[in-house]
Scaffold this motif. Structure first.
Motif, PDB file in Angstrom:
ATOM      1  N   ILE A  54       0.877  -1.102  -0.072  1.00  0.00           N
ATOM      2  CA  ILE A  54      -0.070  -0.073   0.012  1.00  0.00           C
ATOM      3  C   ILE A  54       1.021   1.319   0.003  1.00  0.00           C
ATOM      4  CG2 ILE A  54      -1.512   1.299   1.385  1.00  0.00           C
ATOM      5  CD1 ILE A  54      -2.767  -1.388   2.322  1.00  0.00           C
ATOM      6  N   PHE A  55       1.958   1.207   0.874  1.00  0.00           N
ATOM      7  CA  PHE A  55       2.787   2.655   1.214  1.00  0.00           C
ATOM      8  C   PHE A  55       3.533   2.629  -0.063  1.00  0.00           C
ATOM      9  CE2 PHE A  55       0.968   2.143   5.617  1.00  0.00           C
ATOM     10  CZ  PHE A  55       0.305   3.196   5.469  1.00  0.00           C
ATOM     11  N   SER A  56       3.867   1.639  -0.803  1.00  0.00           N
ATOM     12  CA  SER A  56       4.720   1.959  -2.139  1.00  0.00           C
ATOM     13  C   SER A  56       3.923   2.443  -3.378  1.00  0.00           C
ATOM     14  CB  SER A  56       5.438   0.550  -2.673  1.00  0.00           C
ATOM     15  OG  SER A  56       4.338  -0.145  -2.886  1.00  0.00           O
ATOM     16  N   LEU A  57       2.437   2.578  -3.323  1.00  0.00           N
ATOM     17  CA  LEU A  57       1.809   3.100  -4.123  1.00  0.00           C
ATOM     18  C   LEU A  57       1.718   4.731  -4.102  1.00  0.00           C
ATOM     19  CD1 LEU A  57      -1.296   0.659  -3.985  1.00  0.00           C
ATOM     20  CD2 LEU A  57       0.336   0.727  -5.911  1.00  0.00           C
ATOM     21  N   PRO A  58       1.490   5.229  -5.341  1.00  0.00           N
ATOM     22  CA  PRO A  58       1.214   6.743  -5.260  1.00  0.00           C
ATOM     23  C   PRO A  58       0.316   6.861  -4.250  1.00  0.00           C
ATOM     24  CG  PRO A  58       1.595   6.113  -7.576  1.00  0.00           C
ATOM     25  CD  PRO A  58       1.555   4.919  -6.656  1.00  0.00           C
ATOM     26  N   TYR A  59       0.240   8.287  -3.627  1.00  0.00           N
ATOM     27  CA  TYR A  59      -0.774   8.550  -2.586  1.00  0.00           C
ATOM     28  C   TYR A  59      -1.968   8.487  -3.180  1.00  0.00           C
ATOM     29  CZ  TYR A  59      -2.804  10.702   1.241  1.00  0.00           C
ATOM     30  OH  TYR A  59      -3.954  11.024   2.430  1.00  0.00           O
ATOM     31  N   ALA A  60      -2.436   8.925  -4.226  1.00  0.00           N
ATOM     32  CA  ALA A  60      -3.508   9.191  -5.125  1.00  0.00           C
ATOM     33  C   ALA A  60      -4.031   7.347  -5.213  1.00  0.00           C
ATOM     34  CB  ALA A  60      -3.620   9.700  -6.150  1.00  0.00           C
ATOM     35  N   SER A  61      -3.361   6.568  -5.208  1.00  0.00           N
ATOM     36  CA  SER A  61      -3.744   5.422  -5.623  1.00  0.00           C
ATOM     37  C   SER A  61      -4.181   4.269  -4.425  1.00  0.00           C
ATOM     38  CB  SER A  61      -2.885   4.613  -6.431  1.00  0.00           C
ATOM     39  OG  SER A  61      -2.512   5.320  -7.628  1.00  0.00           O
ATOM     40  N   ARG A  62      -3.734   4.655  -3.170  1.00  0.00           N
ATOM     41  CA  ARG A  62      -3.892   4.048  -2.344  1.00  0.00           C
ATOM     42  C   ARG A  62      -5.317   3.620  -1.844  1.00  0.00           C
ATOM     43  NH1 ARG A  62       0.846   6.881   1.809  1.00  0.00           N
ATOM     44  NH2 ARG A  62       2.546   6.470   0.274  1.00  0.00           N
ATOM     45  N   GLN A  63      -6.169   4.725  -1.827  1.00  0.00           N
ATOM     46  CA  GLN A  63      -7.456   4.266  -1.391  1.00  0.00           C
ATOM     47  C   GLN A  63      -8.214   3.470  -2.296  1.00  0.00           C
ATOM     48  OE1 GLN A  63      -8.830   5.602   1.415  1.00  0.00           O
ATOM     49  NE2 GLN A  63     -10.334   3.662   1.257  1.00  0.00           N
ATOM     50  N   ALA A  64      -7.985   3.487  -3.643  1.00  0.00           N
ATOM     51  CA  ALA A  64      -8.572   2.615  -4.637  1.00  0.00           C
ATOM     52  C   ALA A  64      -7.906   1.303  -4.527  1.00  0.00           C
ATOM     53  CB  ALA A  64      -8.189   3.280  -6.104  1.00  0.00           C
ATOM     54  N   PHE A  65      -6.731   1.285  -4.127  1.00  0.00           N
ATOM     55  CA  PHE A  65      -6.231  -0.289  -3.940  1.00  0.00           C
ATOM     56  C   PHE A  65      -7.172  -0.829  -2.806  1.00  0.00           C
ATOM     57  CE2 PHE A  65      -3.252  -3.037  -1.734  1.00  0.00           C
ATOM     58  CZ  PHE A  65      -2.980  -3.970  -2.768  1.00  0.00           C
ATOM     59  N   SER A  66      -7.174  -0.268  -1.687  1.00  0.00           N
ATOM     60  CA  SER A  66      -7.990  -0.781  -0.466  1.00  0.00           C
ATOM     61  C   SER A  66      -9.461  -0.975  -0.837  1.00  0.00           C
ATOM     62  CB  SER A  66      -7.756   0.258   0.722  1.00  0.00           C
ATOM     63  OG  SER A  66      -6.734   0.440   1.363  1.00  0.00           O
ATOM     64  N   ASP A  67      -9.771   0.017  -1.448  1.00  0.00           N
ATOM     65  CA  ASP A  67     -11.410  -0.301  -1.769  1.00  0.00           C
ATOM     66  C   ASP A  67     -11.629  -1.700  -2.938  1.00  0.00           C
ATOM     67  OD1 ASP A  67     -11.933   1.904  -0.341  1.00  0.00           O
ATOM     68  OD2 ASP A  67     -12.182   3.197  -2.055  1.00  0.00           O
ATOM     69  N   ASN A  68     -10.532  -1.897  -3.919  1.00  0.00           N
ATOM     70  CA  ASN A  68     -10.838  -2.993  -4.739  1.00  0.00           C
ATOM     71  C   ASN A  68     -10.019  -4.432  -4.070  1.00  0.00           C
ATOM     72  OD1 ASN A  68     -12.281  -1.509  -6.584  1.00  0.00           O
ATOM     73  ND2 ASN A  68     -10.449  -0.401  -7.070  1.00  0.00           N
ATOM     74  N   SER A  69      -9.420  -4.115  -3.121  1.00  0.00           N
ATOM     75  CA  SER A  69      -8.662  -5.528  -2.522  1.00  0.00           C
ATOM     76  C   SER A  69      -9.580  -6.490  -2.220  1.00  0.00           C
ATOM     77  CB  SER A  69      -7.798  -5.185  -1.249  1.00  0.00           C
ATOM     78  OG  SER A  69      -8.529  -4.865  -0.080  1.00  0.00           O
ATOM     79  N   VAL A  70      -9.178  -7.794  -2.381  1.00  0.00           N
ATOM     80  CA  VAL A  70      -9.935  -9.081  -2.096  1.00  0.00           C
ATOM     81  C   VAL A  70      -9.389  -9.600  -0.582  1.00  0.00           C
ATOM     82  CG1 VAL A  70     -10.767 -11.217  -2.819  1.00  0.00           C
ATOM     83  CG2 VAL A  70     -10.483  -9.341  -4.379  1.00  0.00           C
ATOM     84  N   PRO A  71     -10.261  -9.877   0.374  1.00  0.00           N
ATOM     85  CA  PRO A  71      -9.542 -10.523   1.562  1.00  0.00           C
ATOM     86  C   PRO A  71      -9.052 -11.720   1.060  1.00  0.00           C
ATOM     87  CG  PRO A  71     -11.878  -9.897   1.888  1.00  0.00           C
ATOM     88  CD  PRO A  71     -11.501  -9.799   0.565  1.00  0.00           C
ATOM     89  N   PHE A  72      -7.996 -12.192   1.743  1.00  0.00           N
ATOM     90  CA  PHE A  72      -7.268 -13.488   1.533  1.00  0.00           C
ATOM     91  C   PHE A  72      -6.934 -14.286   2.874  1.00  0.00           C
ATOM     92  CE2 PHE A  72      -4.081 -10.169   2.257  1.00  0.00           C
ATOM     93  CZ  PHE A  72      -2.952 -10.645   2.826  1.00  0.00           C
ATOM     94  N   GLU A  73      -6.932 -15.327   2.838  1.00  0.00           N
ATOM     95  CA  GLU A  73      -6.839 -16.170   4.131  1.00  0.00           C
ATOM     96  C   GLU A  73      -5.220 -16.701   4.278  1.00  0.00           C
ATOM     97  OE1 GLU A  73      -9.111 -19.826   3.373  1.00  0.00           O
ATOM     98  OE2 GLU A  73     -11.124 -18.694   3.448  1.00  0.00           O
ATOM     99  N   ILE A  74      -5.038 -16.718   5.491  1.00  0.00           N
ATOM    100  CA  ILE A  74      -3.566 -17.325   5.996  1.00  0.00           C
ATOM    101  C   ILE A  74      -3.991 -18.502   6.906  1.00  0.00           C
ATOM    102  CG2 ILE A  74      -1.628 -16.804   7.485  1.00  0.00           C
ATOM    103  CD1 ILE A  74      -1.795 -15.051   4.965  1.00  0.00           C
ATOM    104  N   GLU A  75      -3.253 -19.518   6.501  1.00  0.00           N
ATOM    105  CA  GLU A  75      -3.530 -20.565   7.393  1.00  0.00           C
ATOM    106  C   GLU A  75      -2.170 -20.863   8.284  1.00  0.00           C
ATOM    107  OE1 GLU A  75      -5.745 -23.978   8.620  1.00  0.00           O
ATOM    108  OE2 GLU A  75      -6.272 -22.540   6.886  1.00  0.00           O
ATOM    109  N   VAL A  76      -2.481 -20.964   9.515  1.00  0.00           N
ATOM    110  CA  VAL A  76      -1.426 -20.992  10.521  1.00  0.00           C
ATOM    111  C   VAL A  76      -1.569 -22.450  11.219  1.00  0.00           C
ATOM    112  CG1 VAL A  76      -0.401 -20.140  12.888  1.00  0.00           C
ATOM    113  CG2 VAL A  76      -1.145 -18.625  10.937  1.00  0.00           C
ATOM    114  N   SER A  77      -0.547 -23.466  11.178  1.00  0.00           N
ATOM    115  CA  SER A  77      -0.591 -24.655  11.466  1.00  0.00           C
ATOM    116  C   SER A  77      -0.543 -24.725  13.142  1.00  0.00           C
ATOM    117  CB  SER A  77       0.344 -25.692  10.840  1.00  0.00           C
ATOM    118  OG  SER A  77       1.739 -25.051  11.203  1.00  0.00           O
TER     119      SER A  77
END
Length: 83
Positions: A54-77
């Motif tokens: 997120i913070f490597s993106l240009p400031y103007a693009s950050r909100q769109a990235f957050s709005d369009n992101s898809v939740p993802f799963e992490i499996e912890v054994s």
């Protein structure tokens, strides 16, 4: 154990859904946070990776990235509880 990571409404906030369904809000703050500090290392690593993206993106693009992101799963054994 399955954790889900999704973006909050602002770039500096992510939400981690715990295996029991509770949600923990994780920010980019350096302040101690007991809920965040109790997350497994694998989950924290993925949260930090997302903040890096997120913070490597240009400031103007950050909100769109957050709005369009898809939740993802992490499996912890195995969860290692930190003292």
């Amino acid at each position: 154990m399955k954790y889900i990571i999704k973006h909050g409404s602002i770039a500096s906030c992510q939400i981690v859904v715990l295996p029991d369904g509770r949600e923990v809000r994780v920010t980019d703050s350096k302040e101690p946070d007991k809920a965040k500090d109790n997350l497994p290392l694998e989950v924290l690593a993925q949260v930090n990776r997302q903040f890096g993206i997120i913070f490597s993106l240009p400031y103007a693009s950050r909100q769109a990235f957050s709005d369009n992101s898809v939740p993802f799963e992490i499996e912890v054994s195995e969860v290692e509880v930190q003292p």
